[in-house]
Design a protein around this motif. Structure first.
Motif, PDB file in Angstrom:
ATOM      1  N   ALA A 608     -14.416  11.392   3.838  1.00 50.08           N
ATOM      2  CA  ALA A 608     -13.526  10.843   5.332  1.00 50.08           C
ATOM      3  C   ALA A 608     -14.056   9.264   4.855  1.00 50.08           C
ATOM      4  N   GLN A 609     -15.481   8.664   5.670  1.00 48.14           N
ATOM      5  CA  GLN A 609     -16.034   7.935   5.442  1.00 48.14           C
ATOM      6  C   GLN A 609     -15.938   6.407   5.052  1.00 48.14           C
ATOM      7  N   ILE A 610     -15.806   7.127   3.662  1.00 46.15           N
ATOM      8  CA  ILE A 610     -15.472   6.513   1.779  1.00 46.15           C
ATOM      9  C   ILE A 610     -14.014   5.880   2.389  1.00 46.15           C
ATOM     10  N   TRP A 611     -13.484   6.210   2.809  1.00 44.34           N
ATOM     11  CA  TRP A 611     -11.690   6.174   3.129  1.00 44.34           C
ATOM     12  C   TRP A 611     -11.574   5.219   4.477  1.00 44.34           C
ATOM     13  N   CYS A 612     -12.670   4.752   5.115  1.00 49.08           N
ATOM     14  CA  CYS A 612     -12.748   3.573   6.523  1.00 49.08           C
ATOM     15  C   CYS A 612     -11.856   3.022   5.576  1.00 49.08           C
ATOM     16  N   GLU A 613     -10.519   2.110   6.306  1.00 49.16           N
ATOM     17  CA  GLU A 613     -10.056   0.679   6.351  1.00 49.16           C
ATOM     18  C   GLU A 613      -8.319   0.708   6.100  1.00 49.16           C
ATOM     19  N   ASN A 614      -8.752  -1.290   6.039  1.00 52.59           N
ATOM     20  CA  ASN A 614      -7.856  -1.463   7.185  1.00 52.59           C
ATOM     21  C   ASN A 614      -6.602  -2.267   6.314  1.00 52.59           C
ATOM     22  N   SER A 615      -5.464  -2.387   5.623  1.00 48.92           N
ATOM     23  CA  SER A 615      -4.506  -3.174   4.997  1.00 48.92           C
ATOM     24  C   SER A 615      -4.033  -3.908   5.577  1.00 48.92           C
ATOM     25  N   THR A 616      -2.971  -5.212   5.881  1.00 45.72           N
ATOM     26  CA  THR A 616      -2.051  -5.725   6.248  1.00 45.72           C
ATOM     27  C   THR A 616      -0.651  -5.557   6.045  1.00 45.72           C
ATOM     28  N   PRO A 617       0.577  -5.687   6.686  1.00 43.32           N
ATOM     29  CA  PRO A 617       1.423  -4.116   6.380  1.00 43.32           C
ATOM     30  C   PRO A 617       1.821  -5.220   4.830  1.00 43.32           C
ATOM     31  N   GLN A 618       2.028  -5.629   3.952  1.00 42.96           N
ATOM     32  CA  GLN A 618       3.079  -6.306   3.352  1.00 42.96           C
ATOM     33  C   GLN A 618       1.970  -6.202   1.858  1.00 42.96           C
ATOM     34  N   SER A 619       0.135  -5.600   1.787  1.00 46.15           N
ATOM     35  CA  SER A 619      -0.491  -4.996   0.724  1.00 46.15           C
ATOM     36  C   SER A 619       0.526  -3.613   1.353  1.00 46.15           C
ATOM     37  N   GLU A 620       0.380  -3.020   2.307  1.00 45.15           N
ATOM     38  CA  GLU A 620       0.913  -1.357   2.688  1.00 45.15           C
ATOM     39  C   GLU A 620       2.029  -1.109   1.966  1.00 45.15           C
ATOM     40  N   ARG A 621       2.831  -2.234   1.586  1.00 46.73           N
ATOM     41  CA  ARG A 621       4.446  -2.325   1.512  1.00 46.73           C
ATOM     42  C   ARG A 621       3.683  -1.899  -0.354  1.00 46.73           C
ATOM     43  N   GLN A 622       3.475  -2.950  -0.743  1.00 47.49           N
ATOM     44  CA  GLN A 622       3.104  -3.198  -2.390  1.00 47.49           C
ATOM     45  C   GLN A 622       2.107  -2.260  -2.654  1.00 47.49           C
ATOM     46  N   GLN A 623       1.346  -1.387  -2.256  1.00 43.80           N
ATOM     47  CA  GLN A 623       0.385  -0.461  -2.437  1.00 43.80           C
ATOM     48  C   GLN A 623       1.996   0.745  -2.889  1.00 43.80           C
ATOM     49  N   ALA A 624       2.672   0.767  -1.730  1.00 41.63           N
ATOM     50  CA  ALA A 624       3.342   2.399  -1.196  1.00 41.63           C
ATOM     51  C   ALA A 624       4.721   1.823  -3.050  1.00 41.63           C
ATOM     52  N   LEU A 625       4.948   0.876  -2.661  1.00 48.59           N
ATOM     53  CA  LEU A 625       6.298   0.311  -4.089  1.00 48.59           C
ATOM     54  C   LEU A 625       5.075   1.510  -5.298  1.00 48.59           C
ATOM     55  N   THR A 626       3.807   0.372  -5.486  1.00 47.88           N
ATOM     56  CA  THR A 626       3.509   0.572  -7.065  1.00 47.88           C
ATOM     57  C   THR A 626       2.305   1.106  -7.089  1.00 47.88           C
ATOM     58  N   ASN A 627       1.418   1.571  -6.274  1.00 47.43           N
ATOM     59  CA  ASN A 627       0.061   1.838  -6.819  1.00 47.43           C
ATOM     60  C   ASN A 627      -0.117   3.729  -6.519  1.00 47.43           C
ATOM     61  N   PRO A 628      -0.331   4.383  -7.592  1.00 49.99           N
ATOM     62  CA  PRO A 628      -0.358   5.787  -7.927  1.00 49.99           C
ATOM     63  C   PRO A 628      -1.123   6.252  -6.604  1.00 49.99           C
ATOM     64  N   HIS A 629      -1.973   5.749  -6.440  1.00 52.48           N
ATOM     65  CA  HIS A 629      -3.659   6.277  -5.001  1.00 52.48           C
ATOM     66  C   HIS A 629      -2.940   6.069  -3.633  1.00 52.48           C
ATOM     67  N   SER A 630      -2.565   6.337  -3.461  1.00 51.78           N
ATOM     68  CA  SER A 630      -1.711   7.184  -1.532  1.00 51.78           C
ATOM     69  C   SER A 630      -3.315   6.068  -0.971  1.00 51.78           C
ATOM     70  N   PRO A 631      -3.037   5.861   0.645  1.00 48.56           N
ATOM     71  CA  PRO A 631      -2.905   4.764   1.132  1.00 48.56           C
ATOM     72  C   PRO A 631      -5.402   5.843   1.721  1.00 48.56           C
ATOM     73  N   GLY A 632      -5.750   5.414   2.592  1.00 49.83           N
ATOM     74  CA  GLY A 632      -7.124   6.127   2.744  1.00 49.83           C
ATOM     75  C   GLY A 632      -7.041   7.259   3.368  1.00 49.83           C
ATOM     76  N   ARG A 633      -5.788   6.775   4.986  1.00 48.32           N
ATOM     77  CA  ARG A 633      -5.815   7.248   5.920  1.00 48.32           C
ATOM     78  C   ARG A 633      -5.016   8.589   5.677  1.00 48.32           C
ATOM     79  N   TYR A 634      -4.920   8.780   4.357  1.00 50.10           N
ATOM     80  CA  TYR A 634      -3.447   9.699   3.481  1.00 50.10           C
ATOM     81  C   TYR A 634      -4.205  10.715   2.651  1.00 50.10           C
ATOM     82  N   ARG A 635      -4.961  10.081   1.846  1.00 48.98           N
ATOM     83  CA  ARG A 635      -6.346  10.483   0.970  1.00 48.98           C
ATOM     84  C   ARG A 635      -6.911  11.214   1.927  1.00 48.98           C
TER      85      ARG A 635
END
Ligand SMILES: [Zn+2]
Length: 667
Positions: A608-635
């Protein structure tokens, strides 16, 4: 590029243990007031999250970026050393040192203004017919400007031993086709901001306000036409949908362009057939892009040239570029320090030169041997996992085990370093250096057409904090950059290393058996080795994973796309399970309590601790729309919800959030 990184981030020195705990666990990162059965990510990372806000010059901050920063300092040190002019300086030092120096010399860059780009801009402005448009398209592609479509070399998906020419969709600027096509208020706003940004860039390049506005609108229209022809990300994940071997005559029938002239112009060796990943795309852009006038093509080419060159132009271009692409789209508040950006430029342009110096200081034979042992343990565990699968028949199991046996493990750095002897680097010419490096990379790629595939090749540079699986090479690859704390540290408790580095290794191996990887055999060829019944069982199981992650909210009303992230989530779930099996096999029942935690508990905390992270809301949006990886908390939470082994380790009860009532399991 057809490879699957561990996460989509781009950027190690020996470190002290992360925390003063007996095991090496970072207990300070935890928030022990949270119930681990309610939100394990918060339990493991809550304190870290609270005390590590996203720095002003980042859109996302986590353990990967922390390590990336440490690597960056090592690289900066190497490069600054190389930059000192002295008698007997090696050719390698001259190249990386002088490239960096040219990048740091903003006075020289500002003084040159737009001059380095002017000849190309003049050529574009002088275009008057379709033949000249083609000549310019060739020139732009030779220098790596991604207009209209992509053309390169890739292994033949059905015969990975040979490398063939490959033509694919491309030519957009915004992060995805949907940015052009969706009609929700946020997408509409983004397009307005994009047009404003283009206007400002055209103004900086000398256009009148009226011309700049007209050109910006023209480019948006032009790119929207391309977006409409483009396939979406989810369908592009299916390797069968990307495989269409055509003759040049068949290509000619799709789009009546001078293809022979194009191939020759960009410098491709002669060939008979090529893979066209999206024939519909080529057909549609040929039919719908303007043909009666060159004006839209002039605006579109000029825009792409300015966009790509912005980082090598005077500060006004760079700042304007940052304002849209970073500040607006990702939420970063200020640019990274110039030195950091220049290190990244050298890594991108001369990665294998920098990599050679990097491993001298940051990666020893010990690390290679220790990681090798971990890889062997994971390999064994995945074999055992496959043998024990209740839903797979023996026939498919045997084929899966054959594929597992055939995986090549690459640790640290590539066997062969790329040759940059033809790239001239001048101390006062960032623009020229970048251009020559881009042209060399492009030519190097094209020269592979018609040659046997070099399966030892890496698609990431050595200092990168990431890892990847290559379906066509059937290889797992771990650059030296990631093989350090908090992923791996030989001095800490092995349960933590299995949870972190072990999981990363298991994740990459599982990519060979995710919804894309399973379509390739052990030789890296697109071939169905599954019985129909086992294939159907697999699809049923991954559908569970897709549904699970589609239920997670990224930000505001934006949910994760379970089909876009399916391969990564499958690899996370499988990778964690086999890493735990490997740990248990190594411990052989020896249970030792450290820092108040059992080995299994430490394993899950290390993960779990390799996935400690914070993101800006803008980046979370862009990641969700384009990135094949889930955000750390869901990983973390999305994976653990499916694992009875986790629930047992922390005594979680049915009905609690970390116990899914519909647990998914593929591998
Ligand atoms: Zn991955």
């Amino acid at each position: 590029m057809n490879y699957r990184p561990l996460l989509a981030l781009f950027a190690l020195p020996v470190l002290a243990l992360a925390a003063d705990s007996a095991s090496g666990l970072d207990t300070a990162a935890m928030n022990k007031s949270v119930d681990p059965c309610v939100d394990f990510h918060q339990y493991a990372c809550g304190n870290w999250i609270a005390h590590n806000p996203v720095p002003a010059d980042r859109a996302r901050w986590g353990r990967f970026t922390e390590l990336n920063d440490r690597n960056e300092k090592v690289l900066l040190d190497i490069i600054q050393g190389a930059a000192v002019e002295r008698p007997g300086r090696s050719a390698l030092d001259q190249k990386i040192g002088d490239f960096f120096t040219s990048c740091m010399d903003t006075a020289a860059i500002n003084k040159k203004g737009l001059a380095p780009l002017q000849p190309e801009l003049d050529r574009i402005n002088a275009m008057s017919n379709r033949e000249e448009v083609l000549v310019e398209l060739v020139r732009l592609h030779r220098r790596g400007v991604g207009v209209l479509f992509s053309f390169g070399a890739q292994p033949d998906a059905k015969d990975s031993t040979r490398t063939i020419a490959s033509l694919g969709q491309g030519g957009l600027s915004l992060p995805d086709r949907d940015y052009y096509l969706k009609t929700d208020p946020k997408s509409v706003e983004t397009r307005q901001r994009y047009v404003e940004h283009m206007k400002k860039m055209f103004r900086l390049a000398g256009d009148s306000p009226e011309n700049a506005a007209a050109k910006a609108q023209t480019v948006l229209d032009f790119e929207t036409t391309i977006a409409k022809a483009s396939a979406d990300r989810v369908s592009m994940r299916d390797p069968n949908k990307r495989y269409h071997i055509l003759s040049k005559q068949e290509l000619q029938a799709l789009a009546p362009w001078d293809w022979e002239g194009y191939f020759k112009g960009v410098g491709a060796p002669a060939f008979e057939t090529l893979n066209v990943s999206g024939p519909d795309f080529i057909k549609q852009i040929a039919a719908t892009l303007p043909t009666d006038t060159v004006n839209p093509w002039q605006a579109y080419f000029t825009w792409h040239l300015l966009r790509q060159a912005a980082a090598q132009l005077p500060e006004a271009f760079e700042n304007e570029s940052f304002d849209f692409w970073q500040r607006y789209l990702t939420g970063a508040k200020e640019p990274r320090p110039r030195s950091a950006r220049c290190v990244a430029v050298v890594d991108r342009s001369l990665g294998d030169l920098l990599g050679q110096k990097y491993i001298e200081v940051a990666f020893g034979p010990d690390a290679k041997a220790q990681i090798g042992q971990l890889v062997d343990a994971l390999d064994k565990a995945l074999g055992k996992d496959i043998q024990g699968l209740p839903w797979m028949t023996d026939t498919t199991k045997k084929a899966a085990l054959d594929k597992l046996k055939a995986i090549t493990n690459n640790v640290g750095y590539p066997k062969k370093w790329r040759d940059y002897s033809k790239v001239t680097v001048a101390r006062d010419d960032l623009f020229g250096n970048s251009l020559r490096a881009a042209e060399a990379i492009q030519q190097d790629r094209l020269q592979r057409i018609g040659k046997p595939t070099d399966k030892t090749e890496w698609s990431m540079t050595t200092p990168t904090v990431n890892a990847f699986y290559s379906p066509q090479n059937n290889s797992i690859n771990f650059p030296a950059g990631i093989l350090q704390s908090p992923f791996f540290d030989p001095r800490r408790d092995i349960a933590l290393n299995y949870g972190a580095a072990g999981m990363v290794i298991g994740h990459e191996m599982t990519h060979g058996f995710d919804d894309q990887g399973r379509k390739f055999d052990g030789d890296g060829n697109l071939r169905d080795w599954w019985t129909p019944k086992d294939g159907a069982e697999f699809e049923k199981r991954v559908a569970c994973v897709a549904d699970e992650y589609s239920g997670f909210t990224a930000v505001d009303d934006v949910k994760l796309n379970g089909r876009l992230t399916l391969g990564e989530n499958t690899a996370d779930n499988g990778g964690l399970r086999v890493a735990l099996m490997a740990l248990q096999d190594t411990l052989k029942g020896k249970e030792s309590l450290l820092d108040g935690f059992t080995p299994e508990q430490r394993f899950f905390l290390g993960f779990a601790q390799i996935w400690c992270e914070n993101s800006t809301p803008q980046s979370e949006r862009q990641q969700a729309l384009t990135n094949p990886h889930s955000p750390g908390r869901y990983r973390v939470d999305g994976t653990l919800q499916n694992m009875p082994e986790f629930q047992k380790a922390f005594s979680c009860k049915a009905g609690q959030p970390m116990v899914s009532s519909n647990a998914c399991r593929v591998w």
